[in-house]
Design an enzyme around this catalytic site. Structure first.
Site, PDB file in Angstrom:
ATOM      1  N   GLU A  48       0.866  -1.178   0.000  1.00  0.00           N
ATOM      2  CA  GLU A  48       0.000   0.000   0.000  1.00  0.00           C
ATOM      3  C   GLU A  48       0.902   1.227   0.000  1.00  0.00           C
ATOM      4  O   GLU A  48       1.802   1.324   0.836  1.00  0.00           O
ATOM      5  CB  GLU A  48      -0.892   0.002   1.238  1.00  0.00           C
ATOM      6  CG  GLU A  48      -1.857  -1.166   1.320  1.00  0.00           C
ATOM      7  CD  GLU A  48      -2.622  -1.169   2.630  1.00  0.00           C
ATOM      8  OE1 GLU A  48      -3.515  -0.320   2.798  1.00  0.00           O
ATOM      9  OE2 GLU A  48      -2.311  -2.012   3.496  1.00  0.00           O
ATOM     10  N   ARG A 291       5.621 -13.165   9.805  1.00  0.00           N
ATOM     11  CA  ARG A 291       6.302 -11.922   9.450  1.00  0.00           C
ATOM     12  C   ARG A 291       7.662 -11.870  10.141  1.00  0.00           C
ATOM     13  O   ARG A 291       7.959 -12.653  11.045  1.00  0.00           O
ATOM     14  CB  ARG A 291       5.464 -10.716   9.845  1.00  0.00           C
ATOM     15  CG  ARG A 291       5.194 -10.606  11.330  1.00  0.00           C
ATOM     16  CD  ARG A 291       4.256  -9.456  11.625  1.00  0.00           C
ATOM     17  NE  ARG A 291       4.830  -8.175  11.220  1.00  0.00           N
ATOM     18  CZ  ARG A 291       4.143  -7.036  11.176  1.00  0.00           C
ATOM     19  NH1 ARG A 291       2.862  -7.029  11.483  1.00  0.00           N
ATOM     20  NH2 ARG A 291       4.725  -5.920  10.820  1.00  0.00           N
ATOM     21  N   LYS A 301       3.618   1.011  10.943  1.00  0.00           N
ATOM     22  CA  LYS A 301       3.660   2.214  10.098  1.00  0.00           C
ATOM     23  C   LYS A 301       3.233   3.442  10.881  1.00  0.00           C
ATOM     24  O   LYS A 301       3.775   4.537  10.713  1.00  0.00           O
ATOM     25  CB  LYS A 301       2.745   2.030   8.877  1.00  0.00           C
ATOM     26  CG  LYS A 301       3.384   1.300   7.723  1.00  0.00           C
ATOM     27  CD  LYS A 301       2.458   1.320   6.519  1.00  0.00           C
ATOM     28  CE  LYS A 301       3.063   0.556   5.357  1.00  0.00           C
ATOM     29  NZ  LYS A 301       2.167   0.525   4.187  1.00  0.00           N
TER      30      LYS A 301
END
Length: 587
Positions: A48, A291, A301
């Site tokens: 994104e 992850r 983020k």
């Protein structure tokens, strides 16, 4: 970049010299190819564009592109740009830069916004099938109706609207007739499902925001789960690889793909095929992996954005940041990050990797490749009184002690030298092997020197050492073989180039800066010593470095010429990593 400043090529996972990699994802791919389910592998990396990529994304990039290359397939870079409010072209450019820097390139560059017309027609298809409806509940009401993990949700009072009414309302949403937040298009699945993602999730919301690619053409935007699943289907992705937090989303992913069935309804793809794009629509398979989590870091983020926005760091590419832009500026190499990913491996089990594994990967890469140079970061002058005023000579040093192919360089030597202040002790501790008053030490590549005199200023601070160089101990002479316990580095004061040296360290002082159980936040755990800037001296061959060229400064660590600030006239070096793990002994 490589240690020589040249682009660092990717090591193809399909190299004949590379070991066959065994993990559960590759096993699935091998089985799918062997059974004939797929004749070619297609993957995608779908960021994104609402922030800079961080080190966790490096694992996803290496996996998505690496598996495609390993099995002779292709990997697209697709920007999932469905939330224009938080997106920026600067992020897009940085992400493209990061992927290429890591050593990969994409088969095709795509955007979710390329498919907005397809998504819209797919939503109308769901409405006609009775699989979606327009809901007038507010966001707060939706949360109230949703239920909890132990209580089922309640049906929206608008759930049983007829298909014609829903189509009319959705088209009016598309026409911009309604205000933001007043209506959503929701999937009609199961409000009693044990999986909260299946409790009639939103597929579209009204958001009158200008989009970076489509301008003001769309006052409604698809939700991520809807767009992501259909984007994979449109591109014929065979294996949709994502992290474990999407495991609970997989039933919704499959529901969207199956109910829309793009492969069976080519008319939905007309806006793409009319532009000459091939119809490769298929049913993708989502596979989740753990992850990359590393202690002493934050990778949210939101928190990374706060660090930048609150001025706690010097920007997204601050060398203390764990963004790929920051790591690159710090001096981390693409090869070191690929090595880290290989060492961490692929699994279904979430775990936290020790920060030393990250630093170890960089040390191992640079130890083999980085040329050696001499630099002094806390200078103390040493005058060799038995050499004449103006004495100067040139010594020959190897660029790398383990790699003759890197050749040699010339290093100037003179009567006045800079040495590290920490290499002299007036009152030495037990086991001291460096310079002391009346003691001897070997000057790297130059001979054996004795300290004869210590010069202090009025405050008692040591400002200069005076000594003598043993003329029989020069390189190649028999006297050079005399047993001396310590060796120190140096630079010629007459020839050294003044440099700014930025001594970076870990940004946080605790293993779990995200842990707020004690009432503290990650801001309270910032390392006040994470950045120190000092004035040092480097040998001329170091000053001549190109930006992003990496070296081992002997006995000090690995350093890189700053990507933006370094010039040969005004050198700026960033410490990438120390020679040894200085945190291993900390409690």
């Amino acid at each position: 970049m490589s240690s020589s400043g040249a682009p660092d090529p990717a090591v193809s996972p399909s190299d004949a010299s590379s070991p066959v990699r065994q993990d559960f994802i590759r096993q699935v791919v091998r089985e799918d190819l062997a059974s004939g389910k797929h004749t070619a592998v297609r993957t995608r990396f779908p960021p994104e564009p609402n922030g800079y990529l961080h080190i966790g994304h490096a694992k996803a990039i290496c996996l998505d592109f690496g598996i495609a290359a390993e099995f002779g397939g292709t990997c697209n870079l697709r920007f999932d740009d469905t939330n224009p409010e938080k997106e920026d072209l600067a992020f897009v450019r940085a992400i493209e830069d990061d992927v290429r820097w890591l050593g990969f390139d994409w088969a095709e560059l795509r955007h979710a916004s390329d498919y907005f017309e397809v998504y819209y027609l797919a939503a109308e298809k769901l409405i006609r099938q009775g699989d979606a409806y327009v809901c007038d509940l507010t966001a707060e009401q939706v949360r109230e109706y949703r239920g909890t993990l132990v209580e089922p949700g309640r049906n929206s009072p608008f759930r049983d609207r007829g298909a014609e009414e829903n189509l009319d309302l959705f088209r009016r949403m598309r026409a911009g007739e309604f205000a933001d937040g007043t209506r959503t298009l929701r999937a009609k699945i199961d409000m009693a499902s044990g999986n909260m993602n299946l409790r009639d999730p939103a597929l579209y919301r009204i958001k009158k925001v200008t989009h970076q690619n489509t301008g003001d053409a769309w006052p409604i935007y698809p939700m991520y789960d809807f767009a992501h699943a259909l984007g994979d289907s449109i591109e014929g992705i065979t294996h949709s690889l994502c992290t474990l937090e999407f495991e609970d989303h997989r039933p919704l992913y499959d529901w969207v793909v199956d109910r829309v069935d793009l492969a069976g309804h080519p008319d939905l793809l007309a806006s793409l095929t009319d532009r000459g794009l091939p119809n490769v629509a298929a049913k993708p398979r989502q596979i989740e992996f753990s992850r990359l989590n590393i202690n002493y870091t934050v990778m949210s983020k939101r928190k990374l954005t706060q660090l930048v926005g609150e001025g706690l760091v010097d920007g997204w590419d601050d060398p203390r940041m764990y963004t790929l832009q920051g790591l690159r500026r710090r001096g981390y190499t693409p090869a070191s990050l690929r090595l880290l990913v290989d060492r961490v491996g692929i699994s279904k089990q979430n775990s936290v990797i020790d920060f030393s594994v990250l630093e170890g990967a960089l040390r191992d890469d640079l130890d083999a490749r980085a040329p050696r140079r001499m630099a002094v970061v806390d200078p103390l002058k040493l005058v060799l009184t038995n050499l004449p005023e103006g004495h100067a000579e040139t010594l020959t040093f190897s660029n790398h002690p383990k790699d003759e192919a890197q050749g040699t360089r010339e290093v100037p030597f003179s009567r006045q030298l800079w040495i590290e202040r920490e290499d002299f002790a007036e009152v030495p501790p037990k086991g001291w092997k460096r310079l002391i008053p009346g003691g001897e030490v070997r000057l790297r590549g130059a001979g054996i020197v004795r300290c004869d005199e210590v010069i202090k200023d009025d405050s008692g601070a040591i400002v200069e050492l005076r000594g003598t160089l043993d003329p029989e101990s020069r390189p190649g002479m028999d006297g050079a073989n005399r047993k001396i316990k310590g060796t120190i580095h140096w630079v010629s004061a007459a020839h050294a180039v003044e440099a700014e040296v930025r001594l970076f360290d870990r940004l946080f002082v605790v293993e779990k800066p995200d842990d707020e159980s004690t009432g503290k936040t990650y801001r309270d755990h910032l390392n006040p010593e994470s950045k120190r800037s000092v004035t040092g001296y480097v040998e001329p061959a170091a000053a001549a470095a190109t930006p992003e060229q990496a070296f081992q400064f002997e006995r000090l660590g690995y350093f890189v010429a700053d990507r933006y600030d370094h010039t040969a006239a005004v050198p700026v070096f960033n410490r990438s990593v120390t020679l040894r793990d200085a945190w291993a002994t900390r409690t």
